[in-house]
Design a protein around this motif. Structure first.
Motif, PDB file in Angstrom:
ATOM      1  N   GLU A 105       0.833  -1.194   0.000  1.00  0.00           N
ATOM      2  CA  GLU A 105       0.000   0.000   0.000  1.00  0.00           C
ATOM      3  C   GLU A 105       0.877   1.257   0.000  1.00  0.00           C
ATOM      4  O   GLU A 105       0.651   2.175  -0.777  1.00  0.00           O
ATOM      5  N   ASN A 108       3.032   1.556  -3.311  1.00  0.00           N
ATOM      6  CA  ASN A 108       2.279   1.430  -4.548  1.00  0.00           C
ATOM      7  C   ASN A 108       2.698   0.181  -5.345  1.00  0.00           C
ATOM      8  O   ASN A 108       2.948   0.251  -6.551  1.00  0.00           O
ATOM      9  N   GLU A 109       2.799  -0.914  -4.612  1.00  0.00           N
ATOM     10  CA  GLU A 109       3.141  -2.174  -5.271  1.00  0.00           C
ATOM     11  C   GLU A 109       2.008  -3.162  -5.086  1.00  0.00           C
ATOM     12  O   GLU A 109       0.951  -2.805  -4.586  1.00  0.00           O
ATOM     13  N   ARG A 110       2.257  -4.414  -5.478  1.00  0.00           N
ATOM     14  CA  ARG A 110       1.178  -5.384  -5.302  1.00  0.00           C
ATOM     15  C   ARG A 110       1.364  -6.208  -4.033  1.00  0.00           C
ATOM     16  O   ARG A 110       2.481  -6.387  -3.549  1.00  0.00           O
ATOM     17  N   CYS A 212      -5.808  -6.916 -11.162  1.00  0.00           N
ATOM     18  CA  CYS A 212      -4.980  -6.145 -10.232  1.00  0.00           C
ATOM     19  C   CYS A 212      -4.576  -4.803 -10.830  1.00  0.00           C
ATOM     20  O   CYS A 212      -4.403  -3.822 -10.113  1.00  0.00           O
ATOM     21  N   GLU A 213      -4.430  -4.780 -12.156  1.00  0.00           N
ATOM     22  CA  GLU A 213      -4.033  -3.521 -12.796  1.00  0.00           C
ATOM     23  C   GLU A 213      -5.115  -2.453 -12.692  1.00  0.00           C
ATOM     24  O   GLU A 213      -4.809  -1.276 -12.640  1.00  0.00           O
ATOM     25  N   ASN A 215      -7.764  -2.695 -10.370  1.00  0.00           N
ATOM     26  CA  ASN A 215      -8.399  -2.673  -9.058  1.00  0.00           C
ATOM     27  C   ASN A 215      -7.326  -2.705  -7.971  1.00  0.00           C
ATOM     28  O   ASN A 215      -6.735  -3.743  -7.690  1.00  0.00           O
ATOM     29  N   ARG A 216      -7.110  -1.549  -7.388  1.00  0.00           N
ATOM     30  CA  ARG A 216      -6.029  -1.396  -6.404  1.00  0.00           C
ATOM     31  C   ARG A 216      -6.242  -2.298  -5.182  1.00  0.00           C
ATOM     32  O   ARG A 216      -5.307  -2.885  -4.664  1.00  0.00           O
ATOM     33  N   LYS A 217      -7.484  -2.401  -4.727  1.00  0.00           N
ATOM     34  CA  LYS A 217      -7.737  -3.225  -3.533  1.00  0.00           C
ATOM     35  C   LYS A 217      -7.420  -4.685  -3.802  1.00  0.00           C
ATOM     36  O   LYS A 217      -6.890  -5.394  -2.945  1.00  0.00           O
ATOM     37  N   SER A 219      -5.275  -5.734  -5.959  1.00  0.00           N
ATOM     38  CA  SER A 219      -3.831  -5.844  -6.096  1.00  0.00           C
ATOM     39  C   SER A 219      -3.156  -5.918  -4.723  1.00  0.00           C
ATOM     40  O   SER A 219      -2.298  -6.769  -4.480  1.00  0.00           O
ATOM     41  N   VAL A 220      -3.569  -5.026  -3.818  1.00  0.00           N
ATOM     42  CA  VAL A 220      -2.978  -5.012  -2.474  1.00  0.00           C
ATOM     43  C   VAL A 220      -3.369  -6.278  -1.696  1.00  0.00           C
ATOM     44  O   VAL A 220      -2.571  -6.857  -0.965  1.00  0.00           O
TER      45      VAL A 220
END
Ligand code: ATP
Length: 431
Positions: A105, A108-110, A212-213, A215-217, A219-220
């Motif tokens: 978070e 800014n990574e996965r 994931c690309e 949808n940030r949630k 991805s995290v």
């Protein structure tokens, strides 16, 4: 300790960090109530003064971090309290994954992509459920990737799927499966068509990465991948393939040091491979038991579960209105293959099936593929192989004279699509 009472059941007082394990006898139901304190079942919290019902064959552990009292009524095969559980190790694992999510978070990574592996009956599915529950309880949105084609927690057997987890699993019914992404594999063991198995693993990994690309949630939140208990030979290679397809960061190996060492040797050094003990509570399941639970999964798909009853439809489908395929031609010696064709091609080939009596009882997947996609070559759009399925039907009768088959379907006619994929799996509809 336990105190018995015929009318109201047996009361168990659990000290902190202990669990009550019980199994429900065949043909019986057991009710559980939390009287005081806090407790959870595989990571889902129990509400106080609510009666939870577990059906025949259920194998349950009520764990408490703080201590609690519960009441159990009905016929159990066994019921005992254990102080010896690996729950603290599992919780630590969750804490480490959560740290990775926090870091993802910030930077800014996965988030962590985790693969859970081990032989059969070591509690892989349970560990997945636990980790997903703990994550979603903290507000994360992890994805469950189900690659266990024998005992899928998400869809019917013979499928591979992904499911976004948005709320903890229901104590009695498990995760809510409202919009899973499901692919047709067609049999209960990866060995039947390992090429297809690996290909679908890659497809799921691609779809997950695409999500994931955008949808940030997601991805995290990362993903938790449940795998098959086949950990030797091609089964092992399939695990290595999965690790690379999903670019997993963490591999949790349950109970097998050899597998742990092999994966440590064969996976890139940045992959954290962790050996975890299995819980003494995990119960071994016989072949029959597995077959029954597969059957039950299919029955649930058509007829519903507990409170929710579905009313499936039966109707006739004309042979001329559908195209039925099997994925994979029987393998032939390399020397006999046409020039430029490899063994892979035969395993991934759509082979037309001409409908006959032997279709009876087979489960068929209804492919989402556009009806004129053709044989995998995808003239336009995705091919049949890469398309998810929109549902399943079972052939209950075949009339070769009239050129129709009768099917059991969750929805009324007509079928939403006309490309059907046949499974090795059969279901005998006894109502
Ligand atoms: P498979 O071989 O199908 O991949 P698995 O390794 O995923 O199996 P699980 O399905 O997680 O194993 O567990 C097997 C059974 O043991 C399940 O019915 C589960 O509910 C039960 N179980 C797991 N942990 C416990 C526990 N601590 N106490 C009692 N029962 C448990």
């Amino acid at each position: 300790g336990a105190t018995g009472n015929a009318s109201s059941g047996t009361r168990f007082d659990l000290e902190k960090e202990t669990e009550l394990r019980f199994e429900v006898e065949a043909g019986e139901r057991v009710q559980l109530e939390l009287l005081s304190g806090l407790a959870e079942i595989f990571g889902s919290e129990l509400n106080r003064n609510k009666k939870y019902t577990f059906g025949p064959g259920s194998k349950i552990a009520v764990f408490t971090w703080q201590g609690c009292s519960v009441c159990l009524s009905g016929k159990t095969e066994v019921a005992y309290i254990s102080r010896d559980t690996p729950m603290l190790l599992y919780l630590n694992t969750h804490a480490a994954l959560e740290q990775m999510r926090q870091q993802a978070e910030r930077d800014n990574e996965r988030g962590p992509r985790v693969m859970v592996v081990g032989p059969t009956d070591v509690g892989k599915s349970t560990v997945c459920r636990l980790l997903l529950n703990y994550a979603v309880r903290l507000g994360r949105r992890p994805t469950l990737v189900e690659l266990d084609v024998g005992q899928s927690g998400v869809s019917v057997p013979g499928t591979m799927s992904a499911l976004c987890i948005e709320r903890p699993a229901d104590v009695e019914e498990g995760f809510s499966v409202q919009a899973p992404l499901v692919y047709h594999f067609g049999s209960t063991t990866p060995g039947t068509n390992i090429k297809l198995y690996n290909k679908l693993t890659s497809t799921l990994a691609e779809v997950f990465s695409q999500r994931c690309e955008v949808n940030r949630k997601a991805s995290v939140g990362g993903c938790i991948i449940n795998t098959c208990g086949w950990v030797k030979g091609s089964g092992y290679q399939a695990l290595v393939h999965c690790a690379s397809a999903f670019q997993v960061d963490v591999v949790l190996v349950l109970d097998q040091e050899r597998l742990y060492n092999e994966l440590k040797r064969d996976l890139p050094h940045f992959v954290r491979v962790v050996l975890l003990p299995k819980s003494g509570g995990v119960v071994e399941r016989s072949k029959d038991c597995r077959r029954e639970s597969r059957d039950e999964k299919i029955r649930e798909y058509f007829y519903g579960f507990r409170g929710i009853t579905f009313f499936p439809h039966a109707f006739d489908v004309r042979f001329s209105d559908v195209r039925i395929y099997k994925i994979g031609a029987p393998s032939i010696p390399d020397s006999c293959l046409p020039l430029g064709m490899s063994q892979d091609d035969t395993q991934l080939k759509l082979v037309p099936v001409s409908p006959g009596r032997d279709l009876t009882h087979h489960v068929l997947s209804v492919s989402c593929a556009e009806d004129d996609t053709g044989d995998g070559g995808s003239a336009r759009g995705r091919g049949v192989l890469e398309s998810p399925v929109c549902g399943f039907i079972v052939v209950t009768a075949v009339d070769t004279q009239a050129q129709v088959m009768t099917v059991l379907s969750p929805a009324p006619r007509p079928l939403p699509r006309h490309t059907l994929l046949i499974m090795d799996i059969r279901f005998i509809d006894l109502k």
